[in-house]
Design a protein around this motif. Structure first.
Motif, PDB file in Angstrom:
ATOM      1  N   ILE A   1     -19.352 -46.641  13.805  1.00 38.48           N
ATOM      2  CA  ILE A   1     -18.321 -46.153  14.720  1.00 38.48           C
ATOM      3  C   ILE A   1     -18.764 -46.382  16.162  1.00 38.48           C
ATOM      4  O   ILE A   1     -17.995 -46.883  16.988  1.00 38.48           O
TER       5      ILE A   1
ATOM      6  N   SER B   1     -17.138 -49.028  19.101  1.00 39.71           N
ATOM      7  CA  SER B   1     -16.603 -48.536  20.371  1.00 39.71           C
ATOM      8  C   SER B   1     -17.448 -48.939  21.580  1.00 39.71           C
ATOM      9  O   SER B   1     -17.038 -48.717  22.718  1.00 39.71           O
TER      10      SER B   1
ATOM     11  N   GLU C   1     -13.473 -43.435  18.884  1.00 39.09           N
ATOM     12  CA  GLU C   1     -14.414 -42.876  17.908  1.00 39.09           C
ATOM     13  C   GLU C   1     -13.760 -41.764  17.099  1.00 39.09           C
ATOM     14  O   GLU C   1     -13.937 -41.688  15.879  1.00 39.09           O
TER      15      GLU C   1
ATOM     16  N   GLU D   1     -10.527 -41.425  16.490  1.00 41.08           N
ATOM     17  CA  GLU D   1      -9.544 -42.048  15.598  1.00 41.08           C
ATOM     18  C   GLU D   1     -10.218 -42.696  14.393  1.00 41.08           C
ATOM     19  O   GLU D   1      -9.706 -42.626  13.272  1.00 41.08           O
ATOM     20  N   LEU D   2     -11.369 -43.322  14.603  1.00 47.46           N
ATOM     21  CA  LEU D   2     -12.100 -43.936  13.491  1.00 47.46           C
ATOM     22  C   LEU D   2     -12.588 -42.876  12.503  1.00 47.46           C
ATOM     23  O   LEU D   2     -12.523 -43.085  11.286  1.00 47.46           O
TER      24      LEU D   2
ATOM     25  N   GLN E   1      -9.572 -41.774  10.502  1.00 46.83           N
ATOM     26  CA  GLN E   1      -9.215 -42.792   9.515  1.00 46.83           C
ATOM     27  C   GLN E   1     -10.198 -42.801   8.342  1.00 46.83           C
ATOM     28  O   GLN E   1      -9.803 -43.013   7.196  1.00 46.83           O
TER      29      GLN E   1
END
Length: 70
Positions: free
Chosen positions: A31, A35, A47, A49-50, A53
């Motif tokens: 991650i 980024s 980060e 959002e990852l 997900q």
């Protein structure tokens, strides 16, 4: 307790918060790497959002496709 990826996925799918946290920790370097090229003001959002997900992927992952090697 064994903490290989398969076992962590099993535990995470059973809503084990520790397993989810450990999976997130294992993927944290990836991650951060993804980024790293962004400006600092966008990094934190990406980060987060990852991580979201990744949690959604854990929830949707179908373990029946996995073959546990003995």
């Amino acid at each position: 307790m064994e903490n290989n990826l398969y076992t962590l996925l099993l535990r995470a799918k059973e809503n084990d918060e520790r397993a989810v946290a450990e999976l997130l920790g294992r993927f944290e370097p990836k991650i951060k790497k993804l980024s790293a090229t962004l400006p600092p003001w966008e990094r934190e959002d990406l980060e987060q959002e990852l991580r979201i997900q990744l949690i959604h992927s854990i929830e949707k992952f179908n373990l029946s496709y996995c073959v546990k090697e003995q």
